[in-house]
Design a protein around this motif. Structure first.
Motif, PDB file in Angstrom:
ATOM      1  N   LEU A  84       0.839  -1.205   0.000  1.00  0.00           N
ATOM      2  CA  LEU A  84       0.000   0.000   0.000  1.00  0.00           C
ATOM      3  C   LEU A  84       0.865   1.243   0.000  1.00  0.00           C
ATOM      4  CD1 LEU A  84      -2.663   1.668   0.478  1.00  0.00           C
ATOM      5  CD2 LEU A  84      -2.211   1.374   2.920  1.00  0.00           C
ATOM      6  N   LEU A  85       0.558   2.168  -0.925  1.00  0.00           N
ATOM      7  CA  LEU A  85       1.191   3.485  -0.932  1.00  0.00           C
ATOM      8  C   LEU A  85       0.097   4.535  -0.989  1.00  0.00           C
ATOM      9  CD1 LEU A  85       3.609   5.393  -1.136  1.00  0.00           C
ATOM     10  CD2 LEU A  85       3.566   5.071  -3.617  1.00  0.00           C
ATOM     11  N   ASN A  86       0.006   5.353   0.077  1.00  0.00           N
ATOM     12  CA  ASN A  86      -1.001   6.411   0.144  1.00  0.00           C
ATOM     13  C   ASN A  86      -0.299   7.763   0.211  1.00  0.00           C
ATOM     14  OD1 ASN A  86      -3.122   8.129   0.591  1.00  0.00           O
ATOM     15  ND2 ASN A  86      -3.869   7.132   2.434  1.00  0.00           N
ATOM     16  N   VAL A  87      -0.399   8.522  -0.888  1.00  0.00           N
ATOM     17  CA  VAL A  87       0.208   9.860  -0.944  1.00  0.00           C
ATOM     18  C   VAL A  87      -0.863  10.914  -1.246  1.00  0.00           C
ATOM     19  CG1 VAL A  87       2.506   9.055  -1.573  1.00  0.00           C
ATOM     20  CG2 VAL A  87       0.817   9.479  -3.379  1.00  0.00           C
ATOM     21  N   SER A  88      -2.090  10.646  -0.874  1.00  0.00           N
ATOM     22  CA  SER A  88      -3.203  11.558  -1.137  1.00  0.00           C
ATOM     23  C   SER A  88      -3.038  12.874  -0.380  1.00  0.00           C
ATOM     24  CB  SER A  88      -4.530  10.906  -0.724  1.00  0.00           C
ATOM     25  OG  SER A  88      -4.818   9.789  -1.541  1.00  0.00           O
ATOM     26  N   ASN A  89      -3.695  13.911  -0.908  1.00  0.00           N
ATOM     27  CA  ASN A  89      -3.708  15.227  -0.268  1.00  0.00           C
ATOM     28  C   ASN A  89      -2.307  15.789  -0.044  1.00  0.00           C
ATOM     29  OD1 ASN A  89      -6.346  13.738   0.921  1.00  0.00           O
ATOM     30  ND2 ASN A  89      -6.730  15.936   0.725  1.00  0.00           N
ATOM     31  N   ASN A  90      -1.546  15.855  -1.124  1.00  0.00           N
ATOM     32  CA  ASN A  90      -0.246  16.500  -1.109  1.00  0.00           C
ATOM     33  C   ASN A  90      -0.195  17.510  -2.260  1.00  0.00           C
ATOM     34  OD1 ASN A  90       1.848  15.408   0.990  1.00  0.00           O
ATOM     35  ND2 ASN A  90       0.677  13.596   0.361  1.00  0.00           N
ATOM     36  N   LYS A  91       1.002  17.827  -2.721  1.00  0.00           N
ATOM     37  CA  LYS A  91       1.165  18.781  -3.819  1.00  0.00           C
ATOM     38  C   LYS A  91       1.924  18.143  -4.986  1.00  0.00           C
ATOM     39  CE  LYS A  91       1.175  22.783  -0.686  1.00  0.00           C
ATOM     40  NZ  LYS A  91      -0.107  23.326  -1.153  1.00  0.00           N
ATOM     41  N   LEU A  92       1.720  16.857  -5.176  1.00  0.00           N
ATOM     42  CA  LEU A  92       2.443  16.117  -6.206  1.00  0.00           C
ATOM     43  C   LEU A  92       1.942  16.467  -7.600  1.00  0.00           C
ATOM     44  CD1 LEU A  92       2.413  12.589  -4.516  1.00  0.00           C
ATOM     45  CD2 LEU A  92       4.304  14.226  -4.539  1.00  0.00           C
ATOM     46  N   GLN A  93       2.860  16.761  -8.485  1.00  0.00           N
ATOM     47  CA  GLN A  93       2.515  17.004  -9.880  1.00  0.00           C
ATOM     48  C   GLN A  93       2.728  15.761 -10.733  1.00  0.00           C
ATOM     49  OE1 GLN A  93       4.245  20.572 -11.509  1.00  0.00           O
ATOM     50  NE2 GLN A  93       3.844  21.766  -9.665  1.00  0.00           N
ATOM     51  N   SER A  94       3.461  14.819 -10.185  1.00  0.00           N
ATOM     52  CA  SER A  94       3.723  13.574 -10.903  1.00  0.00           C
ATOM     53  C   SER A  94       4.151  12.496  -9.922  1.00  0.00           C
ATOM     54  CB  SER A  94       4.825  13.778 -11.953  1.00  0.00           C
ATOM     55  OG  SER A  94       6.039  14.135 -11.310  1.00  0.00           O
ATOM     56  N   LEU A  95       4.196  11.278 -10.409  1.00  0.00           N
ATOM     57  CA  LEU A  95       4.748  10.151  -9.660  1.00  0.00           C
ATOM     58  C   LEU A  95       6.029   9.733 -10.375  1.00  0.00           C
ATOM     59  CD1 LEU A  95       1.501   8.041  -9.091  1.00  0.00           C
ATOM     60  CD2 LEU A  95       2.614   9.585  -7.463  1.00  0.00           C
ATOM     61  N   PRO A  96       7.057   9.322  -9.637  1.00  0.00           N
ATOM     62  CA  PRO A  96       8.311   8.959 -10.303  1.00  0.00           C
ATOM     63  C   PRO A  96       8.166   7.684 -11.129  1.00  0.00           C
ATOM     64  CG  PRO A  96       8.399   8.406  -7.964  1.00  0.00           C
ATOM     65  CD  PRO A  96       7.135   9.176  -8.168  1.00  0.00           C
ATOM     66  N   GLU A  97       8.923   7.615 -12.202  1.00  0.00           N
ATOM     67  CA  GLU A  97       8.921   6.424 -13.053  1.00  0.00           C
ATOM     68  C   GLU A  97       9.264   5.171 -12.248  1.00  0.00           C
ATOM     69  OE1 GLU A  97       8.211   4.715 -16.756  1.00  0.00           O
ATOM     70  OE2 GLU A  97       8.180   6.879 -16.343  1.00  0.00           O
ATOM     71  N   SER A  98      10.071   5.353 -11.209  1.00  0.00           N
ATOM     72  CA  SER A  98      10.523   4.216 -10.400  1.00  0.00           C
ATOM     73  C   SER A  98       9.408   3.538  -9.628  1.00  0.00           C
ATOM     74  CB  SER A  98      11.613   4.674  -9.420  1.00  0.00           C
ATOM     75  OG  SER A  98      11.112   5.669  -8.535  1.00  0.00           O
ATOM     76  N   VAL A  99       8.232   4.186  -9.511  1.00  0.00           N
ATOM     77  CA  VAL A  99       7.134   3.570  -8.755  1.00  0.00           C
ATOM     78  C   VAL A  99       6.739   2.233  -9.395  1.00  0.00           C
ATOM     79  CG1 VAL A  99       5.160   4.590  -9.991  1.00  0.00           C
ATOM     80  CG2 VAL A  99       4.978   4.117  -7.539  1.00  0.00           C
ATOM     81  N   GLY A 100       7.019   2.082 -10.679  1.00  0.00           N
ATOM     82  CA  GLY A 100       6.711   0.838 -11.365  1.00  0.00           C
ATOM     83  C   GLY A 100       7.564  -0.330 -10.914  1.00  0.00           C
ATOM     84  N   SER A 101       8.601  -0.045 -10.131  1.00  0.00           N
ATOM     85  CA  SER A 101       9.455  -1.110  -9.593  1.00  0.00           C
ATOM     86  C   SER A 101       8.985  -1.616  -8.234  1.00  0.00           C
ATOM     87  CB  SER A 101      10.901  -0.605  -9.478  1.00  0.00           C
ATOM     88  OG  SER A 101      11.431  -0.298 -10.746  1.00  0.00           O
ATOM     89  N   CYS A 102       7.924  -0.996  -7.699  1.00  0.00           N
ATOM     90  CA  CYS A 102       7.335  -1.477  -6.433  1.00  0.00           C
ATOM     91  C   CYS A 102       6.496  -2.706  -6.768  1.00  0.00           C
ATOM     92  CB  CYS A 102       6.492  -0.388  -5.785  1.00  0.00           C
ATOM     93  SG  CYS A 102       7.419   1.094  -5.317  1.00  0.00           S
ATOM     94  N   SER A 103       7.162  -3.807  -6.996  1.00  0.00           N
ATOM     95  CA  SER A 103       6.562  -4.968  -7.660  1.00  0.00           C
ATOM     96  C   SER A 103       5.450  -5.661  -6.878  1.00  0.00           C
ATOM     97  CB  SER A 103       7.658  -5.986  -7.996  1.00  0.00           C
ATOM     98  OG  SER A 103       8.433  -6.295  -6.854  1.00  0.00           O
ATOM     99  N   SER A 104       5.319  -5.397  -5.580  1.00  0.00           N
ATOM    100  CA  SER A 104       4.256  -6.026  -4.782  1.00  0.00           C
ATOM    101  C   SER A 104       3.045  -5.122  -4.591  1.00  0.00           C
ATOM    102  CB  SER A 104       4.798  -6.429  -3.398  1.00  0.00           C
ATOM    103  OG  SER A 104       5.828  -7.381  -3.507  1.00  0.00           O
ATOM    104  N   LEU A 105       3.105  -3.906  -5.143  1.00  0.00           N
ATOM    105  CA  LEU A 105       2.078  -2.901  -4.869  1.00  0.00           C
ATOM    106  C   LEU A 105       0.692  -3.357  -5.322  1.00  0.00           C
ATOM    107  CD1 LEU A 105       2.127  -0.070  -3.578  1.00  0.00           C
ATOM    108  CD2 LEU A 105       2.125   0.880  -5.891  1.00  0.00           C
ATOM    109  N   GLU A 106      -0.261  -3.286  -4.390  1.00  0.00           N
ATOM    110  CA  GLU A 106      -1.651  -3.667  -4.670  1.00  0.00           C
ATOM    111  C   GLU A 106      -2.592  -2.468  -4.655  1.00  0.00           C
ATOM    112  OE1 GLU A 106      -2.981  -6.759  -2.074  1.00  0.00           O
ATOM    113  OE2 GLU A 106      -1.368  -8.138  -2.632  1.00  0.00           O
ATOM    114  N   GLU A 107      -2.242  -1.448  -3.885  1.00  0.00           N
ATOM    115  CA  GLU A 107      -3.124  -0.284  -3.749  1.00  0.00           C
ATOM    116  C   GLU A 107      -2.315   1.001  -3.797  1.00  0.00           C
ATOM    117  OE1 GLU A 107      -6.660   1.383  -0.769  1.00  0.00           O
ATOM    118  OE2 GLU A 107      -5.729  -0.573  -0.426  1.00  0.00           O
TER     119      GLU A 107
END
Length: 261
Positions: free
Chosen positions: A140-163
């Motif tokens: 689980l990765l929860n980054v809601s309610n921030n000031k993010l304009q993008s997500l890093p390309e590397s997030v695709g390497s979080c190979s177990s991510l379900e949510e």
């Protein structure tokens, strides 16, 4: 006065003894302004540390002594920055930093190799570190309610991510690497500026059951025309059929929850 001080000392000593015996330090709603020094002295004994809803501004560098802590809950404080020594907590499985004033996450986050759940919603994050891709056990990765304009390309390497929850940010595009998340079941991007998603998202994310894009410029037609949409719809329907069969309560959105635009 002596008796009063003795009683206080006994209370503190018994509290520390209890923490050491149980491995659980819980000081919610305690009006703390600083991180208690006595917690650091417990070092390897601490398994769970919960300091939710206090007034703590700084986390001491010495937190790296809590090498066996598995659950670190520091939600609803005034924390502005995280020490790089946080990366030494390599037994950590859950970290909740919701509702603080954090502007960035340290690159050393990549050392938390056992981390399964990371929640940093309601902070001031403008970006995520590239090193987040090293969190291969993250579910689980929860980054809601921030000031993010993008997500890093590397997030695709979080190979177990379900949510992946990234509601209420300023995100315009998703990195194409999201298509590598073969275990991803839920993708929540409400109230962003998303105009389109990677073309292979529905085709490649074969576990995906829920996409929430309410409050974005993207249209339902765009999703329906994507390769893999019919298979996604079948998974979504199967999910809710199981919930109905199990008498699980469905929220007000009902069966429309699968794709929320």
């Amino acid at each position: 006065m002596g008796c009063f001080m003795s009683k206080n000392a006994d209370t503190k000593a018994s509290r520390i003894a209890r923490w050491r015996a149980t491995g659980i330090v819980a000081l919610r709603d305690s009006k703390l302004k600083t991180f208690p020094d006595e917690i650091i002295t417990l070092d390897t004994s601490v398994r769970t540390l919960d300091l939710t809803h206090n007034r703590i501004v700084d986390i001491p560098v010495e937190i790296n002594k809590l090498i066996n802590v598995q659950r670190l809950i520091l939600a609803e404080n005034f924390i502005e920055r995280l020490p790089v020594s946080l990366g030494k907590l390599q037994s950590l499985k859950l970290m909740n930093l919701d509702g603080n004033r954090i502007t960035s996450l340290p690159d050393e986050l990549d050392q938390l190799v056992r981390l399964e759940r990371l929640s940093v919603s309601r902070n001031l994050l403008a970006s995520l570190p590239v090193t987040i891709g090293s969190l291969r056990n993250l579910v689980l990765l929860n980054v809601s309610n921030n000031k993010l304009q993008s997500l890093p390309e590397s997030v695709g390497s979080c190979s177990s991510l379900e949510e992946l929850q990234a509601n209420d940010n300023l995100i315009e595009d998703l990195p194409s690497s999201v298509c590598n998340l073969s275990h991803l079941k839920s993708l929540c991007l409400d109230n962003n500026n998303v105009k389109q998603t990677p073309l292979n998202l529905l085709k490649d994310c074969k576990a995906l059951q829920n996409i929430s894009l309410h409050g974005n410029p993207i249209s339902m037609d765009q999703l329906q025309q994507m390769e893999g949409f019919q298979e996604f719809e079948a998974r979504r329907k199967k999910k809710f059929d199981k919930q109905i069969d199990s008498n699980v309560m469905i929220g007000s959105k009902g069966l429309d929850e699968g794709v929320d635009l």
